[in-house]
Design a protein around this motif. Sequence first.
Motif, short mmCIF file in Angstrom:
data_model
loop_
_atom_site.label_atom_id
_atom_site.label_comp_id
_atom_site.label_asym_id
_atom_site.label_seq_id
_atom_site.Cartn_x
_atom_site.Cartn_y
_atom_site.Cartn_z
N ARG A 28 0.82 -1.20 0.00
CA ARG A 28 0.00 0.00 0.00
C ARG A 28 0.86 1.25 0.00
N ILE A 29 0.32 2.32 -0.55
CA ILE A 29 1.00 3.61 -0.58
C ILE A 29 0.34 4.58 0.39
N LEU A 30 -0.98 4.63 0.37
CA LEU A 30 -1.72 5.57 1.22
C LEU A 30 -1.92 4.98 2.61
N THR A 31 -0.92 5.13 3.46
CA THR A 31 -1.01 4.69 4.85
C THR A 31 -0.70 5.88 5.74
N VAL A 32 -1.11 5.78 6.99
CA VAL A 32 -0.87 6.88 7.94
C VAL A 32 0.62 7.16 8.13
N PRO A 33 1.46 6.14 8.36
CA PRO A 33 2.90 6.43 8.51
C PRO A 33 3.52 7.05 7.28
N ASN A 34 3.09 6.64 6.08
CA ASN A 34 3.62 7.26 4.87
C ASN A 34 3.19 8.71 4.77
N LEU A 35 1.98 9.02 5.24
CA LEU A 35 1.51 10.41 5.25
C LEU A 35 2.35 11.24 6.21
N VAL A 36 2.66 10.68 7.38
CA VAL A 36 3.49 11.39 8.35
C VAL A 36 4.86 11.69 7.75
N THR A 37 5.45 10.70 7.09
CA THR A 37 6.75 10.90 6.47
C THR A 37 6.68 11.95 5.37
N ALA A 38 5.61 11.93 4.58
CA ALA A 38 5.45 12.91 3.51
C ALA A 38 5.33 14.33 4.07
N VAL A 39 4.62 14.48 5.18
CA VAL A 39 4.49 15.81 5.81
C VAL A 39 5.85 16.29 6.30
N ARG A 40 6.62 15.40 6.90
CA ARG A 40 7.95 15.77 7.37
C ARG A 40 8.83 16.22 6.20
N LEU A 41 8.73 15.51 5.08
CA LEU A 41 9.51 15.88 3.91
C LEU A 41 9.07 17.24 3.36
N ALA A 42 7.77 17.49 3.38
CA ALA A 42 7.25 18.75 2.86
C ALA A 42 7.69 19.94 3.71
N CYS A 43 8.06 19.70 4.96
CA CYS A 43 8.50 20.77 5.85
C CYS A 43 9.96 21.17 5.63
N VAL A 44 10.70 20.37 4.86
CA VAL A 44 12.10 20.70 4.61
C VAL A 44 12.25 22.02 3.86
N PRO A 45 11.51 22.24 2.75
CA PRO A 45 11.61 23.56 2.09
C PRO A 45 11.17 24.71 3.00
N LEU A 46 10.20 24.45 3.87
CA LEU A 46 9.75 25.49 4.80
C LEU A 46 10.89 25.88 5.75
N PHE A 47 11.63 24.89 6.21
CA PHE A 47 12.78 25.17 7.08
C PHE A 47 13.80 26.05 6.37
N VAL A 48 14.11 25.72 5.12
CA VAL A 48 15.08 26.51 4.36
C VAL A 48 14.59 27.94 4.17
N TRP A 49 13.30 28.09 3.89
CA TRP A 49 12.75 29.44 3.70
C TRP A 49 12.79 30.24 4.99
N LEU A 50 12.44 29.63 6.10
CA LEU A 50 12.47 30.33 7.39
C LEU A 50 13.88 30.83 7.71
N LEU A 51 14.88 30.01 7.38
CA LEU A 51 16.25 30.36 7.73
C LEU A 51 16.83 31.42 6.80
N PHE A 52 16.63 31.25 5.50
CA PHE A 52 17.28 32.15 4.54
C PHE A 52 16.34 33.17 3.90
N GLY A 53 15.05 32.83 3.83
CA GLY A 53 14.09 33.76 3.23
C GLY A 53 13.51 34.72 4.24
N ALA A 54 13.00 34.19 5.35
CA ALA A 54 12.39 35.02 6.38
C ALA A 54 13.39 35.46 7.44
#
Length: 216
Positions: A28-54
């Motif tokens: 399966r692809i759509l599982t709760v743990p995979n969703l958690v991992t995907a959210v964590r990955l999506a936060c990586v660009p946000l971290f970079v923006w907070l540090l260097f953009g904001a």
Amino acid sequence: MVQAAPAPQHADGPALAQELASAGTEDRILTVPNLVTAVRLACVPLFVWLLFGAHQQSAAAGLLAGLGATDWVDGTVARHFHQVSTLGKVLDPTADRLLVATAVLCTVIVGAVPPWFAALTVAREALVSGAVLLLAALGAKRIDVLFIGKAGTFALMAAYPAFLLAHGSATWQGDLRSAAWVIGLGGLCLAWVAAGRYLPEARAALVAGRAGRAAR
């Protein structure tokens, strides 16, 4: 008189249910743990923006700390709710590698850690990632992530936000920097010990993979 054949033996109810549940989610692809991992990955660009953009160093450090602290969530959820999947087994360590690499690169750029410490961190991650790709190309059986490796990654993901937050001249930042060094050096040692522990695991996985192909 012909005796009836003995009834086939089955696993007990809970064990059989657990086995079937695990087997049903393996692909399966759509599982709760995979969703958690995907959210964590999506936060990586946000971290970079907070540090260097904001230019919000404290907020970036807090987000990075949160991403590191939730490293155990996806694996725990997968095991507890029997949602271990093939994608998750690949996605979870990949997310760990990406988070560590991003944390290292960004922290070095702002000058919060010395290059030698960052180089040792990245070298270990590159070594393990390269070994995983090589073993996969050679047809080795997949290797489960070792607890000591996860512990090392967790410590490093705690140290780098601390280094980032401690990057300044305030008195409390000096104390935090000392704590970050203790955690960081400990995590780095655990990470390299884990890399050595993977060697016999890799040999066994390669033998098992070849045996499986020969049997087929």
